[in-house]
Design a protein around this motif. Sequence first.
Motif, PDB file in Angstrom:
ATOM      1  N   PRO A 198       0.865  -1.248  -0.004  1.00  0.00           N
ATOM      2  CA  PRO A 198       0.136   0.077   0.022  1.00  0.00           C
ATOM      3  C   PRO A 198       0.795   1.117   0.031  1.00  0.00           C
ATOM      4  O   PRO A 198       0.316   2.222  -0.121  1.00  0.00           O
ATOM      5  N   GLU A 199       2.270   1.261   0.048  1.00  0.00           N
ATOM      6  CA  GLU A 199       3.086   2.143   0.209  1.00  0.00           C
ATOM      7  C   GLU A 199       2.928   2.806  -1.266  1.00  0.00           C
ATOM      8  O   GLU A 199       2.717   2.338  -2.222  1.00  0.00           O
ATOM      9  N   THR A 200       3.563   4.103  -1.314  1.00  0.00           N
ATOM     10  CA  THR A 200       3.746   4.798  -2.459  1.00  0.00           C
ATOM     11  C   THR A 200       5.154   5.366  -2.511  1.00  0.00           C
ATOM     12  O   THR A 200       5.700   5.852  -1.550  1.00  0.00           O
ATOM     13  N   ARG A 201       6.171   4.629  -3.390  1.00  0.00           N
ATOM     14  CA  ARG A 201       7.371   4.716  -3.425  1.00  0.00           C
ATOM     15  C   ARG A 201       7.940   5.775  -4.372  1.00  0.00           C
ATOM     16  O   ARG A 201       7.983   5.673  -5.775  1.00  0.00           O
ATOM     17  N   ILE A 202       8.249   6.909  -4.081  1.00  0.00           N
ATOM     18  CA  ILE A 202       8.899   7.911  -5.188  1.00  0.00           C
ATOM     19  C   ILE A 202      10.400   7.984  -4.970  1.00  0.00           C
ATOM     20  O   ILE A 202      11.009   7.899  -3.741  1.00  0.00           O
ATOM     21  N   PHE A 203      11.211   7.915  -6.014  1.00  0.00           N
ATOM     22  CA  PHE A 203      12.708   7.743  -5.530  1.00  0.00           C
ATOM     23  C   PHE A 203      13.335   8.609  -6.816  1.00  0.00           C
ATOM     24  O   PHE A 203      12.713   9.176  -7.727  1.00  0.00           O
ATOM     25  N   PHE A 210      10.613   9.841  -9.781  1.00  0.00           N
ATOM     26  CA  PHE A 210       9.805   8.681 -10.505  1.00  0.00           C
ATOM     27  C   PHE A 210       8.870   8.046  -9.289  1.00  0.00           C
ATOM     28  O   PHE A 210       9.247   7.987  -8.276  1.00  0.00           O
ATOM     29  N   THR A 211       7.767   7.762  -9.504  1.00  0.00           N
ATOM     30  CA  THR A 211       7.044   6.784  -8.922  1.00  0.00           C
ATOM     31  C   THR A 211       7.156   5.652  -9.170  1.00  0.00           C
ATOM     32  O   THR A 211       6.849   5.019 -10.321  1.00  0.00           O
ATOM     33  N   ALA A 212       7.639   4.742  -8.121  1.00  0.00           N
ATOM     34  CA  ALA A 212       8.101   3.356  -8.533  1.00  0.00           C
ATOM     35  C   ALA A 212       6.776   2.500  -8.677  1.00  0.00           C
ATOM     36  O   ALA A 212       5.895   2.649  -7.922  1.00  0.00           O
ATOM     37  N   GLU A 213       6.616   1.630  -9.715  1.00  0.00           N
ATOM     38  CA  GLU A 213       5.625   0.603 -10.075  1.00  0.00           C
ATOM     39  C   GLU A 213       5.869  -0.584  -9.081  1.00  0.00           C
ATOM     40  O   GLU A 213       5.246  -1.274  -8.519  1.00  0.00           O
ATOM     41  N   GLY A 214       7.437  -1.026  -9.042  1.00  0.00           N
ATOM     42  CA  GLY A 214       7.634  -2.196  -8.428  1.00  0.00           C
ATOM     43  C   GLY A 214       9.250  -2.201  -7.991  1.00  0.00           C
ATOM     44  O   GLY A 214       9.953  -1.484  -8.395  1.00  0.00           O
ATOM     45  N   GLU A 215       9.427  -3.194  -7.371  1.00  0.00           N
ATOM     46  CA  GLU A 215      10.862  -3.269  -6.806  1.00  0.00           C
ATOM     47  C   GLU A 215      11.248  -4.768  -6.665  1.00  0.00           C
ATOM     48  O   GLU A 215      10.657  -5.660  -5.985  1.00  0.00           O
ATOM     49  N   ILE A 224       5.260  -4.774  -5.503  1.00  0.00           N
ATOM     50  CA  ILE A 224       4.456  -4.123  -6.356  1.00  0.00           C
ATOM     51  C   ILE A 224       3.761  -3.108  -5.558  1.00  0.00           C
ATOM     52  O   ILE A 224       2.835  -3.384  -4.735  1.00  0.00           O
ATOM     53  N   TYR A 225       3.720  -1.746  -6.259  1.00  0.00           N
ATOM     54  CA  TYR A 225       3.094  -0.633  -5.317  1.00  0.00           C
ATOM     55  C   TYR A 225       1.925  -0.480  -5.728  1.00  0.00           C
ATOM     56  O   TYR A 225       1.575  -0.113  -7.054  1.00  0.00           O
TER      57      TYR A 225
END
Length: 357
Positions: A198-203, A210-215, A224-225
């Motif tokens: 449920p996080e929003t990951r911006i890097f 960028f807003t990450a879609e996955g890691e 997957i975000y």
Amino acid sequence: MKLGIWRWLTRGGGGGRNEVSPNDAIAAAISANLRGLGLYVRSKKYGDGFCEIAASTSSKMITLPHDPEASGVALLLAQKYDPPTLVFEEINSLRPGLGRAMIGAVAMGLNAHPGVFGRIRVNDLSRRLHDGRRWWEHIADAYPEFEWIITHDADFQTHIPEPLRRPAESEDFLKKSAKLHELALEFGHDPGKAVLSPETRIFDCLGQSFTAEGEAFPDGSIKIYYDPKMSDARMACCLAHEIQHLRYFAVREAYLGEPEDGPLHGRFSKFTPGLLAAQRGVSDYSNEHWDSWRAAAPPKLFSMEMEEGGSEPINETVADVAKALYNWGPEVRINPVWKELQQAVNDEYRKLTSGGV
């Protein structure tokens, strides 16, 4: 960047000079050092034992993690904690190196009264770096003179509004989570290691946010975000991209662990730096990595690209080949050199994970 020099402050009148309290002196030192970085700074006391400091590149005093508008840091000096503790509440950096500079400014300020704050606490929700460790772990290593208390609790994200903090309770989230597990099985990946977050990951990467879609992580897990707008097809493409990263990492580890005349070196010898650089990427995203390469020589297959040139042209291009093949099928028109390399990585990955069969 050279930090501003803090001079001791005194207060009192009638010729008397009384040294300020250790907490106030440290707060003043930290504030001065942060201003030395060109930041706006605000300091506020809460009684005798607590002081909150915020610094930002914006006069709006924006310090929230992942905010795309401004960099900043917020911290609490809690002298009444037992033991006295400096708490990093928030940090955000849109400029490479600024985050470390802000931490350095704070650490230098603590030397206004050495020993008063021996403990530093931080709730670390940063992404894992390529060595599998989080950003704050590297920061803690750089300042071993302090006792670091590092937690990883998403519930501490008090700056996130409540409606955005609990998307995992929604019906859409649960539906997408089930779909992710289904897709992981289709890819032959352990569904227990594919998680919808449920996080929003911006890097920060390539000079942009960028807003990450996955890691993908070194332990083989994938995150997957959650995005309510993400279709099943987009989720599958994202998963294909991240799984390819895991396969690439596994083959890279085996490649680097064998002698130069080993079988993997022979298999991949044709994919020279010059050949791969001449092809460039297969997508806008992978081409941005080629454009951002900063080393004198082109990247070498299975090298630590990010450390050497500040971007990952080869790694990201191979992952985007996997994404394209999943999205459009095996007949997709894509650079044959990259397609062959991606296939070679997958072939060797299967050998590694099946005992060489």
